[in-house]
Design a protein around this motif. Structure first.
Motif, PDB file in Angstrom:
ATOM      1  N   GLN A 245       0.858  -1.172   0.000  1.00 55.28           N
ATOM      2  CA  GLN A 245       0.000   0.000   0.000  1.00 55.28           C
ATOM      3  C   GLN A 245       0.899   1.228   0.000  1.00 55.28           C
ATOM      4  O   GLN A 245       1.831   1.321   0.798  1.00 55.28           O
ATOM      5  N   ILE A 246       0.636   2.153  -0.917  1.00 56.76           N
ATOM      6  CA  ILE A 246       1.467   3.343  -1.074  1.00 56.76           C
ATOM      7  C   ILE A 246       0.669   4.578  -0.667  1.00 56.76           C
ATOM      8  O   ILE A 246      -0.477   4.756  -1.094  1.00 56.76           O
ATOM      9  N   THR A 247       1.281   5.424   0.133  1.00 58.23           N
ATOM     10  CA  THR A 247       0.681   6.700   0.513  1.00 58.23           C
ATOM     11  C   THR A 247       1.644   7.827   0.144  1.00 58.23           C
ATOM     12  O   THR A 247       2.805   7.806   0.569  1.00 58.23           O
ATOM     13  N   GLU A 248       1.162   8.762  -0.657  1.00 58.01           N
ATOM     14  CA  GLU A 248       1.940   9.958  -0.986  1.00 58.01           C
ATOM     15  C   GLU A 248       1.435  11.108  -0.122  1.00 58.01           C
ATOM     16  O   GLU A 248       0.233  11.388  -0.093  1.00 58.01           O
ATOM     17  N   ASP A 249       2.356  11.769   0.574  1.00 55.64           N
ATOM     18  CA  ASP A 249       1.931  12.840   1.458  1.00 55.64           C
ATOM     19  C   ASP A 249       3.117  13.748   1.777  1.00 55.64           C
ATOM     20  O   ASP A 249       4.250  13.489   1.335  1.00 55.64           O
ATOM     21  N   LEU A 250       2.849  14.779   2.549  1.00 54.78           N
ATOM     22  CA  LEU A 250       3.896  15.695   2.986  1.00 54.78           C
ATOM     23  C   LEU A 250       4.770  15.026   4.039  1.00 54.78           C
ATOM     24  O   LEU A 250       4.335  14.105   4.744  1.00 54.78           O
ATOM     25  N   SER A 251       5.991  15.499   4.158  1.00 59.14           N
ATOM     26  CA  SER A 251       6.944  14.886   5.092  1.00 59.14           C
ATOM     27  C   SER A 251       6.407  14.837   6.513  1.00 59.14           C
ATOM     28  O   SER A 251       6.548  13.819   7.216  1.00 59.14           O
ATOM     29  N   GLU A 252       5.789  15.929   6.967  1.00 54.18           N
ATOM     30  CA  GLU A 252       5.294  15.982   8.331  1.00 54.18           C
ATOM     31  C   GLU A 252       4.265  14.891   8.590  1.00 54.18           C
ATOM     32  O   GLU A 252       4.269  14.264   9.657  1.00 54.18           O
ATOM     33  N   ARG A 253       3.399  14.643   7.631  1.00 52.62           N
ATOM     34  CA  ARG A 253       2.367  13.619   7.816  1.00 52.62           C
ATOM     35  C   ARG A 253       2.951  12.211   7.711  1.00 52.62           C
ATOM     36  O   ARG A 253       2.465  11.276   8.358  1.00 52.62           O
ATOM     37  N   LEU A 254       3.974  12.053   6.896  1.00 56.73           N
ATOM     38  CA  LEU A 254       4.631  10.746   6.823  1.00 56.73           C
ATOM     39  C   LEU A 254       5.312  10.424   8.145  1.00 56.73           C
ATOM     40  O   LEU A 254       5.268   9.271   8.608  1.00 56.73           O
TER      41      LEU A 254
END
Length: 303
Positions: A123-132
């Motif tokens: 499962q891949i999630t693309e997001d901002l660094s802070e949320r990762l």
């Protein structure tokens, strides 16, 4: 009833002697005898007849023996099957990545990864660094691909590569005739920048501000592909990651190395501190490193 009691019972049944069973199990004879007694107590009946200096299975023992062997065999198989499952990456793996890396790095890397771990459900999630980072800390992500700085006491990371930034100009620009650019070439150009919401945007904005580039910012966008499209339309020039240049098939804009003081970013693979560096994660890091070596830009004139 415990597994070691069943092991001692089977050994005693096959050896016909507590002493020989203790030798086979490499355990003190009193321990084997005590554990068999506990097993007999747990099943509520004796399992052996004491015959002279030896022992022989009674009816209850003969009934238990095949069941005990089957249980021990299944436990042994469980360990082997678990190792096989781990080797195949069986189960789910949730990988995060920042949006300025994911579309360029992941397709090639994950193609190799899924061939190696063919039973792993990604499962891949693309997001901002802070949320990762939040996802790593609360265990909703197994790992994340980001750019430094990665600053959290519960997050560890491994450096995968250092990537240079490149200038991108529209083909209609006089700069498109060059093989590289200097900062002086960019200072008077209208500039299209990626938004500061991205770590890449903050890095590029800081570079432009400290180097005197971008006095004429005409637009900011949260999407790197939009930045490139605006450059293609002739709205201005920009600074983008090398992997965007290496994977581009567009001929409507031109990528140029920045000759001096070129900005760069450090690409990392991060995970939660107490989750450990698993074999699957180690293999993923190796694949990502290999894939990053292929994402180097070669000018059309040098191909």
């Amino acid at each position: 009833m415990e597994l070691h009691q069943l092991r001692y019972f089977v050994a005693a049944a096959e050896a016909g002697s507590i002493s020989r069973a203790s030798q086979r199990c490499e355990t003190a004879q009193p321990t084997v005898s005590q554990q068999i007694q506990k097993l007999e107590k747990s099943v509520g009946m004796p399992l052996f007849d004491r015959v002279g200096r030896g022992i022989a299975l009674n009816d209850a023992g003969r009934a238990l023996l095949p069941r005990a062997k089957r249980i021990l065999a299944e436990v042994q198989d469980a360990g082997r099957l678990l190792r096989d499952d781990l080797d195949a990456g069986c189960g789910g793996f949730h990988l995060g990545a920042i949006a300025t890396i994911a579309p360029y790095l992941l397709p090639g890397a994950l193609s190799q990864f899924t061939r190696r771990f063919d039973r792993c459900e990604l499962q891949i999630t693309e997001d901002l660094s802070e949320r990762l980072v939040e996802g790593l800390v609360d265990n909703t992500l197994d790992a994340a691909i980001m750019s430094t700085p990665v600053e959290h006491e519960l997050v560890e990371y491994q450096t995968l590569a250092t990537e240079k930034m490149m200038a991108v100009v529209p083909m209609s620009s006089p700069l498109a005739k060059k093989r590289h650019v200097n900062l002086t070439d960019l200072r008077e150009q209208p500039v299209v920048l990626i938004s500061r919401m991205h770590c890449l945007g903050r890095q590029v904005n800081e570079f432009c501000a400290t180097r005197g580039v971008g006095s004429r910012i005409v637009c900011r966008s949260s999407q790197l592909m939009t930045v490139l499209e605006l450059v293609r339309m002739g709205l201005g020039v920009s600074v983008v990651p090398e992997m965007a240049a290496a994977t581009s098939s567009q001929s409507s804009y031109h990528f140029l190395p920045i000759r001096t003081h070129a900005p760069s970013r450090v690409i990392t693979l991060a995970w939660r501190t107490n989750r450990g560096y698993s074999p699957l994660l180690r293999t993923l890091a190796e694949i990502l490193k290999d894939q990053l070596t292929t994402l180097r830009y070669h000018s059309p004139k040098s191909r």
